[in-house]
Every structure is written in C-alpha cells, then in structure tokens.
Motif scaffolding. Structure first.
Motif, PDB file in Angstrom:
ATOM      1  N   ILE A  18       1.203  -1.412  -0.105  1.00  0.00           N
ATOM      2  CA  ILE A  18       0.027  -0.131  -0.111  1.00  0.00           C
ATOM      3  C   ILE A  18       0.571   0.985   0.138  1.00  0.00           C
ATOM      4  O   ILE A  18       0.572   2.090  -0.684  1.00  0.00           O
ATOM      5  CB  ILE A  18      -0.971  -0.315   1.206  1.00  0.00           C
ATOM      6  N   ARG A  19       2.193   1.340   0.921  1.00  0.00           N
ATOM      7  CA  ARG A  19       2.772   2.393   0.845  1.00  0.00           C
ATOM      8  C   ARG A  19       3.676   2.675  -0.777  1.00  0.00           C
ATOM      9  O   ARG A  19       3.844   3.499  -0.894  1.00  0.00           O
ATOM     10  CB  ARG A  19       4.343   2.147   2.102  1.00  0.00           C
ATOM     11  N   LEU A  20       3.842   1.507  -1.052  1.00  0.00           N
ATOM     12  CA  LEU A  20       4.784   1.740  -2.107  1.00  0.00           C
ATOM     13  C   LEU A  20       3.929   2.494  -2.957  1.00  0.00           C
ATOM     14  O   LEU A  20       4.259   3.394  -4.109  1.00  0.00           O
ATOM     15  CB  LEU A  20       5.659  -0.251  -2.859  1.00  0.00           C
ATOM     16  N   GLN A  21       2.553   1.878  -3.601  1.00  0.00           N
ATOM     17  CA  GLN A  21       2.043   2.210  -3.872  1.00  0.00           C
ATOM     18  C   GLN A  21       1.479   3.944  -3.858  1.00  0.00           C
ATOM     19  O   GLN A  21       1.528   4.440  -5.177  1.00  0.00           O
ATOM     20  CB  GLN A  21       0.434   1.336  -4.439  1.00  0.00           C
ATOM     21  N   HIS A  22       1.428   4.329  -3.126  1.00  0.00           N
ATOM     22  CA  HIS A  22       0.705   5.630  -2.452  1.00  0.00           C
ATOM     23  C   HIS A  22       2.052   6.020  -3.221  1.00  0.00           C
ATOM     24  O   HIS A  22       2.301   7.383  -3.558  1.00  0.00           O
ATOM     25  CB  HIS A  22       0.729   5.945  -1.399  1.00  0.00           C
ATOM     26  N   GLU A  23       3.929   5.766  -3.050  1.00  0.00           N
ATOM     27  CA  GLU A  23       4.719   7.012  -3.863  1.00  0.00           C
ATOM     28  C   GLU A  23       4.648   6.044  -5.157  1.00  0.00           C
ATOM     29  O   GLU A  23       4.929   7.249  -5.924  1.00  0.00           O
ATOM     30  CB  GLU A  23       6.167   5.487  -2.925  1.00  0.00           C
ATOM     31  N   LEU A  24       4.150   5.147  -6.124  1.00  0.00           N
ATOM     32  CA  LEU A  24       4.716   4.536  -6.779  1.00  0.00           C
ATOM     33  C   LEU A  24       3.776   5.557  -7.928  1.00  0.00           C
ATOM     34  O   LEU A  24       3.757   5.378  -9.522  1.00  0.00           O
ATOM     35  CB  LEU A  24       4.804   3.503  -7.273  1.00  0.00           C
ATOM     36  N   HIS A  25       2.395   5.158  -7.836  1.00  0.00           N
ATOM     37  CA  HIS A  25       1.466   4.583  -9.025  1.00  0.00           C
ATOM     38  C   HIS A  25       1.514   3.984  -9.988  1.00  0.00           C
ATOM     39  O   HIS A  25       0.596   4.500 -11.047  1.00  0.00           O
ATOM     40  CB  HIS A  25       0.970   6.789  -8.574  1.00  0.00           C
ATOM     41  N   LYS A  26       1.424   2.653 -10.021  1.00  0.00           N
ATOM     42  CA  LYS A  26       1.655   1.566 -10.936  1.00  0.00           C
ATOM     43  C   LYS A  26       0.565   1.323 -11.392  1.00  0.00           C
ATOM     44  O   LYS A  26      -0.467   1.553 -10.161  1.00  0.00           O
ATOM     45  CB  LYS A  26       2.521   0.647  -9.730  1.00  0.00           C
ATOM     46  N   THR A  27       0.085   0.545 -12.183  1.00  0.00           N
ATOM     47  CA  THR A  27      -0.720  -0.072 -12.681  1.00  0.00           C
ATOM     48  C   THR A  27      -0.769  -1.613 -12.127  1.00  0.00           C
ATOM     49  O   THR A  27       0.006  -2.249 -12.205  1.00  0.00           O
ATOM     50  CB  THR A  27      -1.743   0.150 -13.604  1.00  0.00           C
ATOM     51  N   ILE A  28      -1.538  -2.108 -10.741  1.00  0.00           N
ATOM     52  CA  ILE A  28      -1.303  -3.433 -10.134  1.00  0.00           C
ATOM     53  C   ILE A  28      -2.044  -4.188 -10.775  1.00  0.00           C
ATOM     54  O   ILE A  28      -3.342  -4.266 -10.247  1.00  0.00           O
ATOM     55  CB  ILE A  28      -0.945  -3.074  -8.501  1.00  0.00           C
ATOM     56  N   VAL A  29      -1.984  -5.405 -10.895  1.00  0.00           N
ATOM     57  CA  VAL A  29      -3.087  -5.843 -10.841  1.00  0.00           C
ATOM     58  C   VAL A  29      -3.357  -7.582  -9.868  1.00  0.00           C
ATOM     59  O   VAL A  29      -1.789  -8.185 -10.038  1.00  0.00           O
ATOM     60  CB  VAL A  29      -3.475  -7.073 -12.228  1.00  0.00           C
ATOM     61  N   PHE A  30      -3.804  -7.603  -9.077  1.00  0.00           N
ATOM     62  CA  PHE A  30      -3.487  -8.649  -7.750  1.00  0.00           C
ATOM     63  C   PHE A  30      -4.375 -10.012  -7.571  1.00  0.00           C
ATOM     64  O   PHE A  30      -4.885  -9.554  -7.334  1.00  0.00           O
ATOM     65  CB  PHE A  30      -3.711  -8.120  -6.650  1.00  0.00           C
ATOM     66  N   VAL A  31      -3.763 -11.188  -7.796  1.00  0.00           N
ATOM     67  CA  VAL A  31      -4.630 -12.525  -7.815  1.00  0.00           C
ATOM     68  C   VAL A  31      -4.980 -12.952  -5.675  1.00  0.00           C
ATOM     69  O   VAL A  31      -3.321 -12.670  -5.054  1.00  0.00           O
ATOM     70  CB  VAL A  31      -4.153 -13.520  -8.763  1.00  0.00           C
ATOM     71  N   THR A  32      -5.492 -13.312  -5.837  1.00  0.00           N
ATOM     72  CA  THR A  32      -5.582 -13.755  -3.889  1.00  0.00           C
ATOM     73  C   THR A  32      -6.572 -14.469  -3.933  1.00  0.00           C
ATOM     74  O   THR A  32      -7.840 -14.300  -4.525  1.00  0.00           O
ATOM     75  CB  THR A  32      -5.292 -12.994  -3.295  1.00  0.00           C
ATOM     76  N   HIS A  33      -6.651 -15.478  -3.397  1.00  0.00           N
ATOM     77  CA  HIS A  33      -7.587 -16.215  -2.919  1.00  0.00           C
ATOM     78  C   HIS A  33      -8.539 -15.160  -1.154  1.00  0.00           C
ATOM     79  O   HIS A  33      -9.710 -16.244  -1.191  1.00  0.00           O
ATOM     80  CB  HIS A  33      -7.710 -17.547  -2.667  1.00  0.00           C
ATOM     81  N   ASP A  34      -7.441 -14.616  -1.086  1.00  0.00           N
ATOM     82  CA  ASP A  34      -8.020 -14.268   0.398  1.00  0.00           C
ATOM     83  C   ASP A  34      -9.092 -13.084   0.192  1.00  0.00           C
ATOM     84  O   ASP A  34      -8.354 -12.041  -0.072  1.00  0.00           O
ATOM     85  CB  ASP A  34      -7.084 -13.752   1.142  1.00  0.00           C
ATOM     86  N   PHE A  35     -10.448 -12.529   0.275  1.00  0.00           N
ATOM     87  CA  PHE A  35     -10.957 -11.719   0.444  1.00  0.00           C
ATOM     88  C   PHE A  35     -10.887 -10.818   1.525  1.00  0.00           C
ATOM     89  O   PHE A  35     -11.313  -9.635   0.793  1.00  0.00           O
ATOM     90  CB  PHE A  35     -12.617 -12.010   0.116  1.00  0.00           C
ATOM     91  N   ASP A  36     -10.485 -10.920   2.185  1.00  0.00           N
ATOM     92  CA  ASP A  36      -9.955  -9.863   3.906  1.00  0.00           C
ATOM     93  C   ASP A  36      -8.735  -9.811   2.980  1.00  0.00           C
ATOM     94  O   ASP A  36      -8.659  -8.233   2.934  1.00  0.00           O
ATOM     95  CB  ASP A  36      -9.698 -10.350   4.725  1.00  0.00           C
ATOM     96  N   GLU A  37      -8.126 -10.314   2.254  1.00  0.00           N
ATOM     97  CA  GLU A  37      -7.024  -9.382   1.207  1.00  0.00           C
ATOM     98  C   GLU A  37      -7.188  -8.257   0.286  1.00  0.00           C
ATOM     99  O   GLU A  37      -6.875  -7.491   0.689  1.00  0.00           O
ATOM    100  CB  GLU A  37      -5.814 -10.439   0.761  1.00  0.00           C
ATOM    101  N   ALA A  38      -8.303  -8.937  -0.527  1.00  0.00           N
ATOM    102  CA  ALA A  38      -8.553  -8.293  -1.458  1.00  0.00           C
ATOM    103  C   ALA A  38      -8.861  -6.682  -1.489  1.00  0.00           C
ATOM    104  O   ALA A  38      -9.353  -5.786  -1.949  1.00  0.00           O
ATOM    105  CB  ALA A  38      -9.705  -9.289  -1.932  1.00  0.00           C
ATOM    106  N   ILE A  39     -10.531  -7.044   0.281  1.00  0.00           N
ATOM    107  CA  ILE A  39     -10.458  -5.431   0.450  1.00  0.00           C
ATOM    108  C   ILE A  39      -9.982  -4.636   1.322  1.00  0.00           C
ATOM    109  O   ILE A  39      -9.941  -3.594   0.610  1.00  0.00           O
ATOM    110  CB  ILE A  39     -11.386  -5.704   1.937  1.00  0.00           C
ATOM    111  N   LYS A  40      -8.496  -5.307   1.859  1.00  0.00           N
ATOM    112  CA  LYS A  40      -7.397  -4.479   2.537  1.00  0.00           C
ATOM    113  C   LYS A  40      -7.307  -3.896   1.112  1.00  0.00           C
ATOM    114  O   LYS A  40      -6.386  -2.393   1.354  1.00  0.00           O
ATOM    115  CB  LYS A  40      -6.338  -5.285   3.155  1.00  0.00           C
ATOM    116  N   LEU A  41      -6.163  -4.143   0.072  1.00  0.00           N
ATOM    117  CA  LEU A  41      -5.573  -3.784  -0.632  1.00  0.00           C
ATOM    118  C   LEU A  41      -6.074  -2.845  -2.098  1.00  0.00           C
ATOM    119  O   LEU A  41      -5.694  -2.003  -2.773  1.00  0.00           O
ATOM    120  CB  LEU A  41      -4.637  -5.169  -1.622  1.00  0.00           C
TER     121      LEU A  41
END
Length: 433
Positions: free
Chosen positions: A211-234
C-alpha cells in the motif's frame, strides 16, 4: 509453467523493461483493457477463461478474487503472455499487445510470484542488479539502483546487500522479489498470490508495504488472491470471479461489502461484513498519539524517573534502532534489580500508518495493553493508537451505516408512494373514460 521458469520469466520481464526505462524518471501506471479474452486448452470441452471483458485504470490496484480453479491466475498470466490467449485482445496504455513480440510486451510489465522467484545462487544485490547488469549499466549506477530499491522496500542496504535468499525470512524474500520486479520501473505490475506463503503477521506487514509503495509509485497493479480480506484491504476495485473467470461483480470494496451483486458474491463477503469494513480505513486516518518512551541504553534510574513523571503506569522501551521492544510497568522496574533483561512484556505486534483499523484492533487485542505501537518504514516508533480511538471509529462507521440504511429506506418508501399515486391516477382516468 514450473517455478524456475516463472522465476526466469520474472527476471526476463524486468530485464526487458529496464531496456525501456533505462533507470530514468519513474514511469506512471498504464491502462489495461481485456477484450473478449479467452483461453482454451487442447482436449478440454470448456474454456479455462471465457470471454473476459475488463478495463483497469492507470494507477489502479485491482484484485482478482475467486474460488480455486476459476481462472484468475490464468487471466493474470495472459496479460503478459506467460500464457498465450487463444482469443480476444489485450491493450496496455492503448496499445494492442496481443500479437506483439512477448519480450517487447514484458518491457511494460513487472511480475512477482508467491515464492519470490529469487535465484538462490545470487546474493540479494545480485538478484536486484540482474536487470541493470543485463542492460549494460555501469557498476556505480547499478550499486546506486540496488541501494535505492532495497531502501524502497524497507530493507537496510548495508545489512541485506550481501545476503543470499536462504539467509532471509519469507517476508524479506518477498520484499526483494518486489524490489526486483520494480527495478525496471514498469508501468504495470502483476502479482500472483505473492504473500500467500508467509505467516499472517508477516503478510499483514507486506500488505502495508505494498500500500505504501503504491502511494509512492502509482503503478497499475493486478493482484491475484483467494483471501477476500486481503482483497478488501488492498484493492481500489475487486473483481469477484466465477468459473472460467466470468465476472460476478467488479466494484469498489465498499460497494461489494454493502451491496453484493448476488448470493455468490455474498458467499465471499461472508459473515461479519461490518467488521470487514474496518479494512477500508487506515491507521493514518485516525489519531496517532504520543507515548512516553525510553531506550535500552538509558540508565535504570532515569527510566524509573521518566515513568514516575509521565503520569502513566506504563512506558515503552525502544531498542537501539528506536523500534518498540517492551512495555514496562512500575512493578517491572521495581523487580528489575539493575537489569531490564527479564523486565517488562515484549511488544508482540506493531502496525504502520498504512495498516487497516482491523489490523490495529487485532494487534491491540494480541498485546493486551489497550494500545498498539505505530511504526515507520524501518520499524522506528512513531506513536500509538489506543482502544478508545478504535472503538470511536467503529461507532462512527456503524452510525454512518445506520443513517445510510435509513436514507435508503426513506427513498424506497417515497418511490413506492409515488408509484401508488401514479397507479391511482391511472385508475381514475380509466373510470372517467
């Protein structure tokens, strides 16, 4: 594709990107458009991925979440053509890359996988330096870039420069893997369950770092997870995928939590949706207060005097690097007998500014002190968030939900009343006729 092949692909992708970026000013994110993207494997009756349509905005972090085998990783890998699509188009930054040379395509894409993908026979510095070295950078420039990337992911260059992957914890390996993926400064970063193999506390901290890196770098990120809590957070947005990557709902975390599209999505949200909403607010959004601290180098009498003059029954002991170490109470100091070695209670968990309120609440409950220490990127102490602050935030959130529900109910009642009025007018007109 084997893990070794994926590791090599990850490094090759970064190397290709470095030829484009050249280590110059940071690239911004690029849009990703998937148009009717399909993957069929020989001998299979049904496609693994079936006609996916999706647009991801530049600088957005989008999470794919869904049941095992639904095609989320396959869809991700088709974006950089680690898996070749059998139909549809891929556009990155408006450019159709479906028929592009895959090596040229990977100049636009970074790639990080669950096992970090580090080469075990190379040091940390050599793993990160692989990209610049392949593209002919000077030794001084490479050295500078390695230090920059280690610092970016919160690892001390002096401490980690010469280590081998086997000498790192799982979390440290993942940080180095992300550093290598970002070394070429690609506008797009693909992450395939990168934090799935580490313990829950380490995973929380890695999520905060992303999250911190994304605030600094503003990349386009596609992230795969099976954890819905992780999805909500990120996620800025979450794509909940059914079988064959059919999109059940593609929306913001808040919208999915408060208004799931159907029973399938509701199943992912699960029980405790109100509690899950704590993942939508960050520690940086609530009050971080000061707290009296001492260091391990302070004389015992000075620590005792500071505790006595602080107006509290507890003080935080910091280590030599200014990181939270122990909670000390008056009774601990009375029993210390000239040494702090066995005095106090170890700090079990900390949070960063980018942690969620749910992370903070869990840490408060684990430490059983009524507060949690907030730390900076190198673990240095910043302040504390206490239980009262967290509970006030929870109450405000619940009150906001209650008012929103009342407003929604009022709108429904007005709509029904208006509909009834129109129906009555219609009946009156027919009777007159």
């Amino acid at each position: 594709m084997t893990e070794t092949a994926e590791s090599a692909a990850s490094a090759a992708s970064a190397a290709s990107a470095a030829r484009t970026a050249g280590g110059h000013a940071s690239a911004t994110g690029a849009t990703i458009e998937l148009d009717n993207l399909t993957k069929r494997y020989p001998g299979s009756r049904d496609p693994a991925v079936d006609s996916v349509h999706m647009e991801i905005k530049a600088g957005e972090l989008v999470v794919f979440v869904g049941p095992s085998g639904c095609g989320k990783s396959t869809t991700l890998k088709m974006i950089n053509r680690l898996i070749e699509p059998t139909g549809g188009r891929i556009r990155i930054g408006g450019e159709d890359v479906t028929d592009m040379d895959p090596v040229k395509l990977r100049r636009k894409v970074g790639y990080a996988i669950q096992s970090s993908g580090l080469f075990p026979h190379m040091t940390v510095a050599q793993n990160i330096a692989l990209v610049p070295r392949m593209t002919g950078w000077s030794k001084s420039r490479i050295r500078s870039r390695v230090e920059e990337m280690l610092d970016l992911v919160g690892l001390d260059p002096g401490e980690f420069h010469g280590r081998y992957p086997r000498q790192l914890s799982g979390g440290q390996q993942q940080r180095v893997g992300v550093a290598r993926a970002l070394a070429a400064d690609p506008p797009v970063l693909l992450m395939d369950e990168p934090f799935g193999a580490v313990d829950p506390i380490t995973r929380d901290h890695l999520q905060d770092e992303l999250i911190r890196l994304q605030h600094e770098l503003h990349k386009t990120i596609v992230f795969v997870t099976h954890d819905f809590d992780e999805a909500i957070k990120l996620g800025d947005r979450i794509a909940v995928l059914r079988e064959r990557s059919h999109i059940a709902q593609f929306d913001t975390p808040e919208a999915i939590l408060t208004n799931p599209a159907d029973d399938f999505v509701s199943g992912f949200v699960g029980a405790g949706a109100a509690l899950k909403r704590l993942n939508l607010t960050r520690v940086r959004n609530v009050e971080i207060t000061d707290f009296p601290t001492v260091t391990v180098d302070d004389p015992l009498q000075e620590i005792f005097n500071k505790l006595r003059g602080s107006g509290t029954n507890e003080i935080l002991l910091l280590d030599k690097r200014g990181r939270p170490y122990k909670w000390l109470r008056r009774g601990d100091l009375m029993r210390a007998k000239g040494s702090l070695a066995r005095a106090g209670t170890l700090v079990h968990d900390t949070v960063t500014r980018d942690a969620t309120l749910r992370d903070a609440l869990e840490a408060v409950l684990i430490d059983n002190t009524g507060r949690v220490a907030v730390t900076g990127r190198r673990g240095e102490f910043i302040g504390v968030v206490d239980m009262e602050t967290l509970m006030n935030s929870v109450h405000e959130m619940l009150e906001a939900d209650r008012l929103e529900a009342m407003e929604h109910q009022h709108e429904l009642e007005e709509a029904r009343a208006q509909q009834t009025h129109f129906e009555q007018e219609g009946d009156g007109g027919e009777k007159k006729a």
